[in-house]
Design a protein around this motif. Structure first.
Motif, PDB file in Angstrom:
ATOM      1  N   THR A  45       5.371  -8.834   0.718  1.00  0.00           N
ATOM      2  CA  THR A  45       5.741  -8.392   2.057  1.00  0.00           C
ATOM      3  C   THR A  45       5.765  -6.872   2.027  1.00  0.00           C
ATOM      4  OG1 THR A  45       7.101 -10.352   2.396  1.00  0.00           O
ATOM      5  CG2 THR A  45       7.548  -8.456   3.819  1.00  0.00           C
ATOM      6  N   ASN A  96       5.895   2.908   2.670  1.00  0.00           N
ATOM      7  CA  ASN A  96       5.830   1.465   2.868  1.00  0.00           C
ATOM      8  C   ASN A  96       6.743   0.812   1.847  1.00  0.00           C
ATOM      9  OD1 ASN A  96       3.061   0.891   4.574  1.00  0.00           O
ATOM     10  ND2 ASN A  96       2.952   2.743   3.339  1.00  0.00           N
ATOM     11  N   ARG A 111      -1.018  -7.833   0.034  1.00  0.00           N
ATOM     12  CA  ARG A 111      -0.492  -9.000   0.759  1.00  0.00           C
ATOM     13  C   ARG A 111      -1.291 -10.244   0.407  1.00  0.00           C
ATOM     14  NH1 ARG A 111      -0.013  -5.536   6.130  1.00  0.00           N
ATOM     15  NH2 ARG A 111       2.215  -5.052   6.089  1.00  0.00           N
ATOM     16  N   ARG A 121      -2.554  -2.306   1.910  1.00  0.00           N
ATOM     17  CA  ARG A 121      -1.578  -3.310   2.338  1.00  0.00           C
ATOM     18  C   ARG A 121      -2.212  -4.698   2.404  1.00  0.00           C
ATOM     19  NH1 ARG A 121       0.210   1.271   5.132  1.00  0.00           N
ATOM     20  NH2 ARG A 121      -1.266   0.929   6.820  1.00  0.00           N
ATOM     21  N   ASN A 135       6.311  -3.492   4.462  1.00  0.00           N
ATOM     22  CA  ASN A 135       6.778  -2.978   5.746  1.00  0.00           C
ATOM     23  C   ASN A 135       6.572  -1.476   5.812  1.00  0.00           C
ATOM     24  OD1 ASN A 135       7.916  -5.499   6.771  1.00  0.00           O
ATOM     25  ND2 ASN A 135       9.314  -5.283   5.052  1.00  0.00           N
ATOM     26  N   GLU A 136       5.823  -1.037   6.827  1.00  0.00           N
ATOM     27  CA  GLU A 136       5.598   0.392   7.019  1.00  0.00           C
ATOM     28  C   GLU A 136       6.840   1.055   7.602  1.00  0.00           C
ATOM     29  OE1 GLU A 136       1.698   1.735   8.642  1.00  0.00           O
ATOM     30  OE2 GLU A 136       1.474  -0.423   9.019  1.00  0.00           O
TER      31      GLU A 136
END
Length: 125
Positions: A29, A39, A23, A19, A31-32
């Motif tokens: 972006t 993700n 990023r 991640r 998101n978990e």
């Protein structure tokens, strides 16, 4: 079948490391969603529902590396997964994982093409 590429998946061994890399390298972006062990990856601007807001870019996902998703996967949108898998097999490809329900969103499946590449299928509800 629409045949559009609609999604990608990137496997990881270390979620935090992966991640952070994506990023910082690309400004994505990520998101978990712990309850799904998944993700959501957004590579561009999104609308209210989290789906791409601009034509031409696709989002994706990241997940723990395990079979069959032990390598990056490109996912193709189809009208009917079962029909698509039958066609794929008739052309020399092979089904790896048949229709799987993905929450309230739709269905997914995996196949290998005639060159041995792992690919995904998506059917919206």
């Amino acid at each position: 079948m629409s045949g559009r590429v609609v999604h990608f998946e990137i496997p990881f061994d270390d979620g935090d490391r992966a991640r952070t890399f994506y990023r910082e390298a690309f400004g994505w972006t990520i998101n978990e969603i712990p309850e799904l062990h998944y993700n959501i990856v957004q590579t561009g601007p999104t609308a209210d529902g989290g789906f791409p807001a601009e034509v031409g870019y696709i989002g994706g996902g990241m997940l723990k590396r395990e079979s069959p998703t032990d390598r990056p996967v490109i996912t193709i949108d189809v009208d009917d997964i079962d029909t698509a898998l039958e066609k794929i097999e008739s052309l020399g490809g092979s089904k790896i994982l048949g229709r799987q329900e993905v929450g309230e969103m739709g269905y997914a499946a995996y196949f290998k093409d005639v060159e041995g590449n792992l690919m995904g299928l998506w059917q919206s509800r």
